[in-house]
Write a protein that holds these residues in place. Structure first.
Motif, PDB file in Angstrom:
ATOM      1  N   LEU A   1       0.825  -1.293  -0.026  1.00 43.48           N
ATOM      2  CA  LEU A   1      -0.028   0.128   0.023  1.00 43.48           C
ATOM      3  C   LEU A   1       0.905   1.212  -0.082  1.00 43.48           C
ATOM      4  O   LEU A   1       1.810   1.416   0.857  1.00 43.48           O
ATOM      5  CB  LEU A   1      -0.873  -0.147   1.303  1.00 43.48           C
ATOM      6  CG  LEU A   1      -1.949   1.135   1.309  1.00 43.48           C
ATOM      7  CD1 LEU A   1      -2.866   1.151   0.156  1.00 43.48           C
ATOM      8  CD2 LEU A   1      -2.726   1.095   2.762  1.00 43.48           C
ATOM      9  N   ALA A   2       0.664   2.045  -0.762  1.00 42.55           N
ATOM     10  CA  ALA A   2       1.579   3.403  -1.290  1.00 42.55           C
ATOM     11  C   ALA A   2       0.396   4.498  -0.615  1.00 42.55           C
ATOM     12  O   ALA A   2      -0.759   4.546  -0.722  1.00 42.55           O
ATOM     13  CB  ALA A   2       1.913   3.454  -2.550  1.00 42.55           C
ATOM     14  N   ASP A   3       1.217   5.455   0.143  1.00 41.41           N
ATOM     15  CA  ASP A   3       0.589   6.569   0.819  1.00 41.41           C
ATOM     16  C   ASP A   3       0.828   7.866  -0.103  1.00 41.41           C
ATOM     17  O   ASP A   3       0.270   8.895   0.500  1.00 41.41           O
ATOM     18  CB  ASP A   3       0.802   6.725   2.347  1.00 41.41           C
ATOM     19  CG  ASP A   3       2.112   6.879   2.383  1.00 41.41           C
ATOM     20  OD1 ASP A   3       3.100   6.979   1.551  1.00 41.41           O
ATOM     21  OD2 ASP A   3       2.295   7.212   3.653  1.00 41.41           O
ATOM     22  N   SER A   4       1.481   7.544  -1.009  1.00 38.94           N
ATOM     23  CA  SER A   4       2.025   8.861  -2.022  1.00 38.94           C
ATOM     24  C   SER A   4       1.958   8.615  -3.382  1.00 38.94           C
ATOM     25  O   SER A   4       2.522   7.305  -3.514  1.00 38.94           O
ATOM     26  CB  SER A   4       3.197   9.634  -1.327  1.00 38.94           C
ATOM     27  OG  SER A   4       4.254   9.007  -1.514  1.00 38.94           O
ATOM     28  N   TRP A   5       2.090   9.503  -4.380  1.00 42.05           N
ATOM     29  CA  TRP A   5       2.259   9.168  -5.764  1.00 42.05           C
ATOM     30  C   TRP A   5       3.878   8.626  -5.861  1.00 42.05           C
ATOM     31  O   TRP A   5       4.177   7.693  -6.657  1.00 42.05           O
ATOM     32  CB  TRP A   5       2.018  10.272  -6.604  1.00 42.05           C
ATOM     33  CG  TRP A   5       2.467  10.071  -8.038  1.00 42.05           C
ATOM     34  CD1 TRP A   5       3.464  10.278  -8.871  1.00 42.05           C
ATOM     35  CD2 TRP A   5       1.435   9.061  -8.793  1.00 42.05           C
ATOM     36  NE1 TRP A   5       3.061   9.742  -9.978  1.00 42.05           N
ATOM     37  CE2 TRP A   5       1.822   9.029  -9.998  1.00 42.05           C
ATOM     38  CE3 TRP A   5      -0.012   8.633  -8.842  1.00 42.05           C
ATOM     39  CZ2 TRP A   5       1.506   8.376 -11.003  1.00 42.05           C
ATOM     40  CZ3 TRP A   5      -0.469   8.014  -9.808  1.00 42.05           C
ATOM     41  CH2 TRP A   5       0.249   7.799 -10.786  1.00 42.05           C
ATOM     42  N   THR A   6       4.615   9.366  -5.122  1.00 46.04           N
ATOM     43  CA  THR A   6       6.294   8.978  -5.157  1.00 46.04           C
ATOM     44  C   THR A   6       6.421   7.598  -4.753  1.00 46.04           C
ATOM     45  O   THR A   6       7.215   6.655  -5.763  1.00 46.04           O
ATOM     46  CB  THR A   6       7.023   9.969  -4.371  1.00 46.04           C
ATOM     47  OG1 THR A   6       6.624  11.289  -4.808  1.00 46.04           O
ATOM     48  CG2 THR A   6       8.434   9.487  -4.423  1.00 46.04           C
ATOM     49  N   SER A   7       6.015   7.166  -3.532  1.00 47.31           N
ATOM     50  CA  SER A   7       6.140   5.712  -3.356  1.00 47.31           C
ATOM     51  C   SER A   7       5.291   4.682  -4.296  1.00 47.31           C
ATOM     52  O   SER A   7       5.808   3.625  -4.312  1.00 47.31           O
ATOM     53  CB  SER A   7       5.488   5.611  -1.786  1.00 47.31           C
ATOM     54  OG  SER A   7       4.072   5.720  -1.774  1.00 47.31           O
TER      55      SER A   7
ATOM     56  N   LEU B   1      -7.490   5.822  -3.471  1.00 44.89           N
ATOM     57  CA  LEU B   1      -7.927   7.181  -3.231  1.00 44.89           C
ATOM     58  C   LEU B   1      -9.093   7.376  -3.583  1.00 44.89           C
ATOM     59  O   LEU B   1     -10.076   6.813  -4.013  1.00 44.89           O
ATOM     60  CB  LEU B   1      -7.267   8.097  -4.670  1.00 44.89           C
ATOM     61  CG  LEU B   1      -5.788   8.060  -4.950  1.00 44.89           C
ATOM     62  CD1 LEU B   1      -5.426   8.758  -6.314  1.00 44.89           C
ATOM     63  CD2 LEU B   1      -5.068   8.816  -3.922  1.00 44.89           C
ATOM     64  N   ASN B   2      -9.783   8.200  -2.460  1.00 44.35           N
ATOM     65  CA  ASN B   2     -10.993   8.416  -2.253  1.00 44.35           C
ATOM     66  C   ASN B   2     -11.397  10.021  -2.234  1.00 44.35           C
ATOM     67  O   ASN B   2     -10.885  10.658  -1.615  1.00 44.35           O
ATOM     68  CB  ASN B   2     -11.522   7.873  -1.082  1.00 44.35           C
ATOM     69  CG  ASN B   2     -12.878   7.909  -0.789  1.00 44.35           C
ATOM     70  OD1 ASN B   2     -13.724   8.261  -1.689  1.00 44.35           O
ATOM     71  ND2 ASN B   2     -13.414   7.560   0.570  1.00 44.35           N
ATOM     72  N   GLY B   3     -12.282  10.183  -3.139  1.00 44.11           N
ATOM     73  CA  GLY B   3     -12.572  11.442  -3.198  1.00 44.11           C
ATOM     74  C   GLY B   3     -13.209  12.013  -4.489  1.00 44.11           C
ATOM     75  O   GLY B   3     -13.227  11.303  -5.675  1.00 44.11           O
ATOM     76  N   ASP B   4     -13.392  13.398  -5.076  1.00 45.52           N
ATOM     77  CA  ASP B   4     -13.754  13.696  -6.207  1.00 45.52           C
ATOM     78  C   ASP B   4     -12.624  13.717  -7.445  1.00 45.52           C
ATOM     79  O   ASP B   4     -11.190  14.012  -7.005  1.00 45.52           O
ATOM     80  CB  ASP B   4     -13.879  15.155  -6.129  1.00 45.52           C
ATOM     81  CG  ASP B   4     -14.447  15.973  -7.407  1.00 45.52           C
ATOM     82  OD1 ASP B   4     -14.233  15.470  -8.386  1.00 45.52           O
ATOM     83  OD2 ASP B   4     -14.913  17.087  -7.153  1.00 45.52           O
ATOM     84  N   SER B   5     -12.609  13.053  -8.387  1.00 48.55           N
ATOM     85  CA  SER B   5     -11.662  12.568  -9.345  1.00 48.55           C
ATOM     86  C   SER B   5     -11.014  14.017  -9.980  1.00 48.55           C
ATOM     87  O   SER B   5      -9.951  13.813 -10.436  1.00 48.55           O
ATOM     88  CB  SER B   5     -12.261  11.798 -10.272  1.00 48.55           C
ATOM     89  OG  SER B   5     -13.314  12.376 -10.937  1.00 48.55           O
ATOM     90  N   ALA B   6     -11.734  15.058  -9.739  1.00 50.44           N
ATOM     91  CA  ALA B   6     -11.141  16.312 -10.255  1.00 50.44           C
ATOM     92  C   ALA B   6     -10.098  16.894  -9.496  1.00 50.44           C
ATOM     93  O   ALA B   6      -9.275  17.691  -9.827  1.00 50.44           O
ATOM     94  CB  ALA B   6     -12.351  17.075 -10.544  1.00 50.44           C
ATOM     95  N   ASP B   7      -9.995  16.261  -8.097  1.00 44.74           N
ATOM     96  CA  ASP B   7      -9.198  16.664  -7.254  1.00 44.74           C
ATOM     97  C   ASP B   7      -7.868  15.622  -6.636  1.00 44.74           C
ATOM     98  O   ASP B   7      -7.844  15.721  -5.560  1.00 44.74           O
ATOM     99  CB  ASP B   7      -9.775  17.329  -6.063  1.00 44.74           C
ATOM    100  CG  ASP B   7      -8.783  18.052  -5.328  1.00 44.74           C
ATOM    101  OD1 ASP B   7      -7.923  18.638  -5.768  1.00 44.74           O
ATOM    102  OD2 ASP B   7      -8.974  18.014  -4.001  1.00 44.74           O
ATOM    103  N   LEU B   8      -7.841  14.700  -7.499  1.00 47.97           N
ATOM    104  CA  LEU B   8      -6.819  13.427  -7.156  1.00 47.97           C
ATOM    105  C   LEU B   8      -5.336  14.092  -7.154  1.00 47.97           C
ATOM    106  O   LEU B   8      -5.020  15.053  -7.863  1.00 47.97           O
ATOM    107  CB  LEU B   8      -6.910  12.379  -8.375  1.00 47.97           C
ATOM    108  CG  LEU B   8      -8.025  11.697  -8.324  1.00 47.97           C
ATOM    109  CD1 LEU B   8      -7.851  10.634  -9.362  1.00 47.97           C
ATOM    110  CD2 LEU B   8      -8.643  11.077  -7.134  1.00 47.97           C
TER     111      LEU B   8
END
Length: 92
Positions: A61-67, A78-85
């Protein structure tokens, strides 16, 4: 998934009904990935069998884009509005 943790006999999207029907099956698949093989016998009756297709999958499980991009076995939820990923604009 719906918002009732304890479930309802009239819903298929609550935690209690999804846990066995989807989550446990998904974990079993990760442990033993398979494909379905179709076969016909002499009377043209079709049957299926499971064929193991790869080694067990062991995602991290990664907690950031870099990882996420630094490990080819990582996954990112990721959970949320796809316009704000929180991903780079040209990450595709």
């Amino acid at each position: 998934m719906e918002n009732s943790v304890w479930g309802s006999s009239k819903s298929s999207g609550t935690f209690s009904t999804l846990f066995e029907s989807r989550f446990i099956k998904a974990k079993r698949y990760l442990d033993s990935p398979f494909e379905l093989k179709l076969a016909k016998d002499d009377s043209q009756k079709t049957s299926t069998s499971k064929v193991i297709s790869s080694h067990p999958m062991t995602p991290v499980l990664a907690d950031s884009w870099t990882s996420f991009i630094s490990n080819d076995k990582s996954l990112m939820i990721l959970n949320g509005d796809s316009a704000d990923l929180k991903t780079p604009s040209k990450s595709g």
